[in-house]
Design a protein around this motif. Sequence first.
Motif, PDB file in Angstrom:
ATOM      1  N   THR A  31       0.825  -1.204   0.000  1.00 56.60           N
ATOM      2  CA  THR A  31       0.000   0.000   0.000  1.00 56.60           C
ATOM      3  C   THR A  31       0.866   1.264   0.000  1.00 56.60           C
ATOM      4  O   THR A  31       2.092   1.201   0.122  1.00 56.60           O
ATOM      5  N   HIS A  32       0.224   2.401  -0.115  1.00 57.78           N
ATOM      6  CA  HIS A  32       0.894   3.699  -0.250  1.00 57.78           C
ATOM      7  C   HIS A  32       1.946   3.943   0.837  1.00 57.78           C
ATOM      8  O   HIS A  32       3.021   4.465   0.552  1.00 57.78           O
ATOM      9  N   ASP A  33       1.660   3.577   2.082  1.00 61.74           N
ATOM     10  CA  ASP A  33       2.597   3.872   3.167  1.00 61.74           C
ATOM     11  C   ASP A  33       3.912   3.095   3.044  1.00 61.74           C
ATOM     12  O   ASP A  33       4.901   3.453   3.666  1.00 61.74           O
ATOM     13  N   LEU A  34       3.953   2.059   2.211  1.00 65.78           N
ATOM     14  CA  LEU A  34       5.177   1.281   2.022  1.00 65.78           C
ATOM     15  C   LEU A  34       5.937   1.654   0.750  1.00 65.78           C
ATOM     16  O   LEU A  34       7.042   1.168   0.527  1.00 65.78           O
ATOM     17  N   GLN A  35       5.386   2.522  -0.094  1.00 71.53           N
ATOM     18  CA  GLN A  35       5.976   2.795  -1.401  1.00 71.53           C
ATOM     19  C   GLN A  35       7.405   3.335  -1.316  1.00 71.53           C
ATOM     20  O   GLN A  35       8.284   2.856  -2.033  1.00 71.53           O
ATOM     21  N   ARG A  36       7.649   4.297  -0.480  1.00 71.33           N
ATOM     22  CA  ARG A  36       9.006   4.860  -0.398  1.00 71.33           C
ATOM     23  C   ARG A  36       9.993   3.826   0.121  1.00 71.33           C
ATOM     24  O   ARG A  36      11.141   3.780  -0.304  1.00 71.33           O
ATOM     25  N   ARG A  37       9.563   2.994   1.019  1.00 71.19           N
ATOM     26  CA  ARG A  37      10.441   1.981   1.609  1.00 71.19           C
ATOM     27  C   ARG A  37      10.793   0.887   0.606  1.00 71.19           C
ATOM     28  O   ARG A  37      11.888   0.335   0.634  1.00 71.19           O
ATOM     29  N   LEU A  38       9.868   0.547  -0.286  1.00 72.42           N
ATOM     30  CA  LEU A  38      10.056  -0.593  -1.177  1.00 72.42           C
ATOM     31  C   LEU A  38      10.267  -0.222  -2.634  1.00 72.42           C
ATOM     32  O   LEU A  38      10.239  -1.092  -3.501  1.00 72.42           O
ATOM     33  N   ASP A  39      10.465   1.061  -2.941  1.00 70.40           N
ATOM     34  CA  ASP A  39      10.722   1.479  -4.311  1.00 70.40           C
ATOM     35  C   ASP A  39      11.876   0.635  -4.863  1.00 70.40           C
ATOM     36  O   ASP A  39      12.860   0.447  -4.164  1.00 70.40           O
ATOM     37  N   PRO A  40      11.743   0.060  -6.031  1.00 67.89           N
ATOM     38  CA  PRO A  40      10.875   0.421  -7.140  1.00 67.89           C
ATOM     39  C   PRO A  40       9.505  -0.259  -7.135  1.00 67.89           C
ATOM     40  O   PRO A  40       8.751  -0.103  -8.095  1.00 67.89           O
ATOM     41  N   PHE A  41       9.179  -1.015  -6.111  1.00 64.97           N
ATOM     42  CA  PHE A  41       7.872  -1.685  -6.086  1.00 64.97           C
ATOM     43  C   PHE A  41       6.823  -0.719  -5.552  1.00 64.97           C
ATOM     44  O   PHE A  41       6.929  -0.228  -4.436  1.00 64.97           O
ATOM     45  N   LEU A  42       5.815  -0.436  -6.379  1.00 62.81           N
ATOM     46  CA  LEU A  42       4.822   0.581  -6.041  1.00 62.81           C
ATOM     47  C   LEU A  42       3.554   0.006  -5.435  1.00 62.81           C
ATOM     48  O   LEU A  42       2.961   0.606  -4.546  1.00 62.81           O
ATOM     49  N   MET A  43       3.120  -1.136  -5.951  1.00 67.48           N
ATOM     50  CA  MET A  43       1.853  -1.697  -5.488  1.00 67.48           C
ATOM     51  C   MET A  43       1.831  -3.187  -5.804  1.00 67.48           C
ATOM     52  O   MET A  43       2.387  -3.626  -6.811  1.00 67.48           O
ATOM     53  N   LEU A  44       1.179  -3.951  -4.946  1.00 65.91           N
ATOM     54  CA  LEU A  44       0.969  -5.371  -5.171  1.00 65.91           C
ATOM     55  C   LEU A  44      -0.472  -5.680  -4.806  1.00 65.91           C
ATOM     56  O   LEU A  44      -0.890  -5.440  -3.677  1.00 65.91           O
ATOM     57  N   ARG A  65       1.037   5.738 -16.518  1.00 64.20           N
ATOM     58  CA  ARG A  65       2.220   6.435 -17.029  1.00 64.20           C
ATOM     59  C   ARG A  65       3.369   6.262 -16.040  1.00 64.20           C
ATOM     60  O   ARG A  65       3.161   6.323 -14.828  1.00 64.20           O
ATOM     61  N   GLY A  66       4.576   5.998 -16.558  1.00 62.50           N
ATOM     62  CA  GLY A  66       5.786   6.042 -15.745  1.00 62.50           C
ATOM     63  C   GLY A  66       6.163   4.791 -14.984  1.00 62.50           C
ATOM     64  O   GLY A  66       7.105   4.820 -14.202  1.00 62.50           O
ATOM     65  N   PHE A  67       5.454   3.691 -15.200  1.00 62.28           N
ATOM     66  CA  PHE A  67       5.790   2.456 -14.496  1.00 62.28           C
ATOM     67  C   PHE A  67       5.425   1.253 -15.352  1.00 62.28           C
ATOM     68  O   PHE A  67       4.910   1.388 -16.453  1.00 62.28           O
ATOM     69  N   GLU A  68       5.706   0.064 -14.824  1.00 66.39           N
ATOM     70  CA  GLU A  68       5.362  -1.183 -15.496  1.00 66.39           C
ATOM     71  C   GLU A  68       4.460  -1.999 -14.587  1.00 66.39           C
ATOM     72  O   GLU A  68       4.518  -1.869 -13.367  1.00 66.39           O
ATOM     73  N   THR A  69       3.617  -2.827 -15.193  1.00 66.38           N
ATOM     74  CA  THR A  69       2.827  -3.783 -14.422  1.00 66.38           C
ATOM     75  C   THR A  69       3.216  -5.185 -14.867  1.00 66.38           C
ATOM     76  O   THR A  69       3.426  -5.435 -16.051  1.00 66.38           O
ATOM     77  N   VAL A  70       3.322  -6.061 -13.892  1.00 66.78           N
ATOM     78  CA  VAL A  70       3.591  -7.472 -14.152  1.00 66.78           C
ATOM     79  C   VAL A  70       2.443  -8.248 -13.511  1.00 66.78           C
ATOM     80  O   VAL A  70       2.235  -8.168 -12.303  1.00 66.78           O
ATOM     81  N   PHE A 120      -2.138 -12.190  -9.331  1.00 67.92           N
ATOM     82  CA  PHE A 120      -1.658 -10.976  -8.662  1.00 67.92           C
ATOM     83  C   PHE A 120      -0.986 -10.063  -9.676  1.00 67.92           C
ATOM     84  O   PHE A 120      -0.570 -10.491 -10.752  1.00 67.92           O
ATOM     85  N   GLN A 121      -0.913  -8.784  -9.316  1.00 68.03           N
ATOM     86  CA  GLN A 121      -0.294  -7.778 -10.175  1.00 68.03           C
ATOM     87  C   GLN A 121       0.644  -6.913  -9.337  1.00 68.03           C
ATOM     88  O   GLN A 121       0.266  -6.402  -8.286  1.00 68.03           O
ATOM     89  N   LEU A 122       1.879  -6.777  -9.839  1.00 67.35           N
ATOM     90  CA  LEU A 122       2.900  -5.966  -9.201  1.00 67.35           C
ATOM     91  C   LEU A 122       3.161  -4.741 -10.072  1.00 67.35           C
ATOM     92  O   LEU A 122       3.325  -4.871 -11.285  1.00 67.35           O
ATOM     93  N   TRP A 123       3.178  -3.566  -9.469  1.00 68.48           N
ATOM     94  CA  TRP A 123       3.524  -2.336 -10.174  1.00 68.48           C
ATOM     95  C   TRP A 123       4.984  -2.024  -9.859  1.00 68.48           C
ATOM     96  O   TRP A 123       5.385  -1.988  -8.684  1.00 68.48           O
TER      97      TRP A 123
END
Length: 142
Positions: A31-44, A65-70, A120-123
């Motif tokens: 989630t959003h509160d973990l984004q800075r800690r886990l960059d480059p992973f934005l969302m799962l 825009r600006g990222f990839e999804t797997v 599942f989808q990883l950003w």
Amino acid sequence: MRNEFTRQLERLVEGVATQDGAGVKLTRVLTHDLQRRLDPFLMLDAFHSDTSDDYIAGFPNHPHRGFETVTYMLAGRMRHRDSAGHEGLLTSGGIQWMTAGSGLIHSELPEQEDGLMSGFQLWVNLPSQDKMTHPGYRDIPQ
């Protein structure tokens, strides 16, 4: 050779039930509160349901825009279409890799009316120098 380095568990993360797209029920793990800690992973996000009302409306046209999804599909069928002309059918055991880059509009819509849909989808954030790269798409079947 034995590795003497050990790691400590930093945090246990519990997913949050939510809805996205046109009402698809899923669990947001990163989630959003973990984004800075886990960059480059934005969302799962994880999705898993055999109740068609939980997924049938899918994810109609929306921008990225600006990222990839797997996306990894454990069970089910989902059709991808985007404004760059890419199209693919993600099926059980397959992977879809989409690079939004400079931006595109895409949809992910179920191609099933009942049965289990699970995956599942990883950003993944793109480095700043690659954020304006051309959009891309790749299917990796099972």
